[in-house]
Design a protein around this motif. Structure first.
Motif, PDB file in Angstrom:
ATOM      1  N   SER A  37       0.739  -1.275   0.002  1.00  0.00           N
ATOM      2  CA  SER A  37      -0.048  -0.134   0.103  1.00  0.00           C
ATOM      3  C   SER A  37       0.629   1.343   0.067  1.00  0.00           C
ATOM      4  CB  SER A  37      -1.031   0.040   1.136  1.00  0.00           C
ATOM      5  OG  SER A  37      -1.918  -1.001   1.376  1.00  0.00           O
ATOM      6  N   ILE A  38       2.025   1.188   0.436  1.00  0.00           N
ATOM      7  CA  ILE A  38       2.984   2.148   0.299  1.00  0.00           C
ATOM      8  C   ILE A  38       3.513   2.654  -1.076  1.00  0.00           C
ATOM      9  CG2 ILE A  38       5.500   3.136   1.100  1.00  0.00           C
ATOM     10  CD1 ILE A  38       3.157   3.268   3.413  1.00  0.00           C
ATOM     11  N   MET A  39       3.685   1.901  -1.902  1.00  0.00           N
ATOM     12  CA  MET A  39       4.339   1.880  -3.237  1.00  0.00           C
ATOM     13  C   MET A  39       3.213   1.879  -4.491  1.00  0.00           C
ATOM     14  SD  MET A  39       7.846  -0.141  -2.715  1.00  0.00           S
ATOM     15  CE  MET A  39       7.409  -1.598  -1.722  1.00  0.00           C
ATOM     16  N   VAL A  40       2.402   0.792  -4.361  1.00  0.00           N
ATOM     17  CA  VAL A  40       1.657   0.468  -5.381  1.00  0.00           C
ATOM     18  C   VAL A  40       0.441   1.651  -5.969  1.00  0.00           C
ATOM     19  CG1 VAL A  40       0.018  -1.052  -6.826  1.00  0.00           C
ATOM     20  CG2 VAL A  40       2.199  -2.125  -5.301  1.00  0.00           C
ATOM     21  N   PRO A  41      -0.061   1.913  -4.836  1.00  0.00           N
ATOM     22  CA  PRO A  41      -1.128   2.971  -5.260  1.00  0.00           C
ATOM     23  C   PRO A  41      -0.922   4.259  -5.849  1.00  0.00           C
ATOM     24  CG  PRO A  41      -1.815   2.051  -2.860  1.00  0.00           C
ATOM     25  CD  PRO A  41      -0.306   1.503  -3.527  1.00  0.00           C
ATOM     26  N   LEU A  86       9.859   6.804   1.353  1.00  0.00           N
ATOM     27  CA  LEU A  86      11.236   6.101   1.417  1.00  0.00           C
ATOM     28  C   LEU A  86      11.373   5.397   3.016  1.00  0.00           C
ATOM     29  CD1 LEU A  86      14.062   5.626   0.186  1.00  0.00           C
ATOM     30  CD2 LEU A  86      14.871   7.819   1.349  1.00  0.00           C
ATOM     31  N   PHE A  87      11.063   6.015   4.105  1.00  0.00           N
ATOM     32  CA  PHE A  87      11.058   5.735   5.096  1.00  0.00           C
ATOM     33  C   PHE A  87      10.079   4.393   5.239  1.00  0.00           C
ATOM     34  CE2 PHE A  87       9.499   5.325   9.623  1.00  0.00           C
ATOM     35  CZ  PHE A  87      10.539   5.158  10.168  1.00  0.00           C
ATOM     36  N   ALA A  88       8.884   4.468   4.607  1.00  0.00           N
ATOM     37  CA  ALA A  88       7.953   3.452   5.121  1.00  0.00           C
ATOM     38  C   ALA A  88       8.245   2.182   4.128  1.00  0.00           C
ATOM     39  CB  ALA A  88       6.531   3.872   4.603  1.00  0.00           C
ATOM     40  N   GLU A  89       8.416   2.377   3.295  1.00  0.00           N
ATOM     41  CA  GLU A  89       8.881   1.160   1.998  1.00  0.00           C
ATOM     42  C   GLU A  89      10.227   0.382   2.631  1.00  0.00           C
ATOM     43  OE1 GLU A  89      11.733   2.690  -1.588  1.00  0.00           O
ATOM     44  OE2 GLU A  89       9.709   3.629  -1.460  1.00  0.00           O
ATOM     45  N   HIS A  90      11.153   0.956   3.052  1.00  0.00           N
ATOM     46  CA  HIS A  90      12.384   0.334   3.809  1.00  0.00           C
ATOM     47  C   HIS A  90      12.271  -0.117   5.365  1.00  0.00           C
ATOM     48  CE1 HIS A  90      15.613   0.726   1.114  1.00  0.00           C
ATOM     49  NE2 HIS A  90      14.982   1.821   0.857  1.00  0.00           N
ATOM     50  N   PHE A  91      10.962   0.483   5.745  1.00  0.00           N
ATOM     51  CA  PHE A  91      10.613  -0.149   7.210  1.00  0.00           C
ATOM     52  C   PHE A  91       9.946  -1.157   7.175  1.00  0.00           C
ATOM     53  CE2 PHE A  91       7.374  -0.065  10.528  1.00  0.00           C
ATOM     54  CZ  PHE A  91       8.179  -0.236  11.586  1.00  0.00           C
ATOM     55  N   GLY A 127      13.689  -2.818  15.936  1.00  0.00           N
ATOM     56  CA  GLY A 127      14.967  -2.981  15.577  1.00  0.00           C
ATOM     57  C   GLY A 127      15.217  -2.212  14.001  1.00  0.00           C
ATOM     58  N   GLU A 128      14.028  -2.685  13.244  1.00  0.00           N
ATOM     59  CA  GLU A 128      13.816  -2.025  12.104  1.00  0.00           C
ATOM     60  C   GLU A 128      13.585  -0.367  12.090  1.00  0.00           C
ATOM     61  OE1 GLU A 128      14.606  -1.782   8.133  1.00  0.00           O
ATOM     62  OE2 GLU A 128      14.960  -3.863   9.352  1.00  0.00           O
ATOM     63  N   SER A 129      12.969   0.091  12.932  1.00  0.00           N
ATOM     64  CA  SER A 129      12.694   1.281  13.025  1.00  0.00           C
ATOM     65  C   SER A 129      14.136   2.187  13.370  1.00  0.00           C
ATOM     66  CB  SER A 129      11.933   2.010  14.420  1.00  0.00           C
ATOM     67  OG  SER A 129      10.625   1.428  14.180  1.00  0.00           O
ATOM     68  N   LEU A 130      14.818   1.676  13.991  1.00  0.00           N
ATOM     69  CA  LEU A 130      16.217   2.047  14.278  1.00  0.00           C
ATOM     70  C   LEU A 130      17.087   2.207  12.880  1.00  0.00           C
ATOM     71  CD1 LEU A 130      18.501   3.477  16.254  1.00  0.00           C
ATOM     72  CD2 LEU A 130      19.050   1.124  16.801  1.00  0.00           C
ATOM     73  N   HIS A 160      12.468   6.430 -11.502  1.00  0.00           N
ATOM     74  CA  HIS A 160      12.234   5.341 -10.836  1.00  0.00           C
ATOM     75  C   HIS A 160      10.574   5.768 -10.704  1.00  0.00           C
ATOM     76  CE1 HIS A 160      12.327   1.670  -8.687  1.00  0.00           C
ATOM     77  NE2 HIS A 160      13.559   1.571  -8.515  1.00  0.00           N
ATOM     78  N   PHE A 161       9.820   4.610 -10.355  1.00  0.00           N
ATOM     79  CA  PHE A 161       8.407   4.709  -9.806  1.00  0.00           C
ATOM     80  C   PHE A 161       8.080   4.772  -8.409  1.00  0.00           C
ATOM     81  CE2 PHE A 161       9.009   0.175 -10.346  1.00  0.00           C
ATOM     82  CZ  PHE A 161       8.561  -0.318  -9.287  1.00  0.00           C
ATOM     83  N   ILE A 162       9.411   4.741  -7.545  1.00  0.00           N
ATOM     84  CA  ILE A 162       9.202   4.920  -6.158  1.00  0.00           C
ATOM     85  C   ILE A 162      10.351   5.807  -5.891  1.00  0.00           C
ATOM     86  CG2 ILE A 162       8.000   2.968  -5.669  1.00  0.00           C
ATOM     87  CD1 ILE A 162      10.829   1.598  -4.922  1.00  0.00           C
ATOM     88  N   CYS A 163      10.437   6.515  -4.448  1.00  0.00           N
ATOM     89  CA  CYS A 163      11.533   7.034  -3.973  1.00  0.00           C
ATOM     90  C   CYS A 163      12.377   5.963  -3.233  1.00  0.00           C
ATOM     91  CB  CYS A 163      11.024   8.200  -3.025  1.00  0.00           C
ATOM     92  SG  CYS A 163      10.185   9.577  -3.776  1.00  0.00           S
ATOM     93  N   ASP A 164      13.414   5.720  -3.987  1.00  0.00           N
ATOM     94  CA  ASP A 164      14.626   4.835  -3.491  1.00  0.00           C
ATOM     95  C   ASP A 164      15.896   5.344  -3.302  1.00  0.00           C
ATOM     96  OD1 ASP A 164      15.116   2.284  -2.498  1.00  0.00           O
ATOM     97  OD2 ASP A 164      15.101   1.242  -4.369  1.00  0.00           O
TER      98      ASP A 164
END
Length: 245
Positions: free
Chosen positions: A46-50, A72-77, A122-125, A147-151
């Motif tokens: 839901s972070i990337m596809v819509p 960027l934060f949400a997709e990597h989190f 751990g992943e938040s940090l 790109h189609f996302i912020c990476d």
């Protein structure tokens, strides 16, 4: 096509989560982790596809800097939490098949809850460290993100300063960590397959049937991550296709 895939993915994850929560027979740690994995996968999609679907349908494709950093934060989190959950599930499979006498002692519901909480914390940090240095970089405005996302790597190419050191940091923080975890997971799967030699044909079939799906997910997930993040500041045209996986 992406709209159909997105709704099928969402419906599948919701149905899986509802089935696990409503059935007492599915109370083992494996299904507990699988329920959280389906929730995290829904969030990650839901972070990337819509946003990608909206950009495909509209002529003006713009995103604010704050919106880009949030994505960027949400997709990597959520992607990182998914990696940790896949690792925990691999450990769960290993204990269940290779150390069955220790399984019930090591894997009670309280311990499972602690593992999930550690994955979130751990992943938040980990993600926060990656995003902090990105926010401090100077960017041209407006810029075109290929790109189609912020990476991470596509955004580093848009910075107005030398980002060679940052590229090495990303490759170490993301690429080498993915390689390390993938190696650990592959080793655990090899140990499980090796231990199945002493099981009956029925036991082997049952173990392999529950093992096939996680192995497929791990291969798709980690091979894609390694392709995109292991080489510092190197991007290929096929990166966007690999990112879909």
């Amino acid at each position: 096509m992406f709209i159909i895939i997105y709704f099928l993915t969402g419906a599948g994850n919701i149905l899986l989560d509802m089935t696990i929560k409503s059935s007492r027979a599915l109370g083992s740690p494996m299904y507990f982790f699988l329920s959280f994995l389906s929730f995290v996968d829904s969030c990650c999609s839901s972070i990337m596809v819509p946003r990608m679907i909206i950009d495909l349908l509209t002529e003006k494709k713009t995103v604010s800097f704050s919106g880009c950093m949030t994505q960027l934060f949400a997709e990597h989190f959520f992607g990182g939490v998914e990696i940790i959950l896949l690792t925990v599930m691999a450990y769960d499979h290993y204990l269940a098949i290779c150390k069955p006498l220790h399984y019930r002692i090591a894997k009670n519901r309280k311990m499972c809850g602690h593992m999930v909480a550690m994955a979130w914390a751990g992943e938040s940090l980990h993600t926060l460290i990656q995003i902090l240095f990105k926010v401090c970089l100077p960017f041209r405005s407006p810029s075109v993100n290929d790109h189609f996302i912020c990476d991470l790597f596509p955004l580093l190419k848009l910075s107005c300063t030398d980002t060679h050191i940052f590229g090495l940091f990303v490759a170490t923080n993301s690429g080498l960590m993915c390689l390390l975890i993938f190696s650990i997971l592959a080793t655990s799967y090899v140990l499980v397959l090796y231990s199945l030699r002493t099981h009956s044909n029925k036991g082997q079939h049952k173990a392999l049937s529950t093992h096939a799906s996680p192995v497929t997910v791990v291969i798709l997930f980690f091979v894609s991550c390694l392709f995109m993040y292991l080489w510092p500041m190197v991007t290929f045209p096929i990166d966007k296709a690999v990112a879909v996986f």
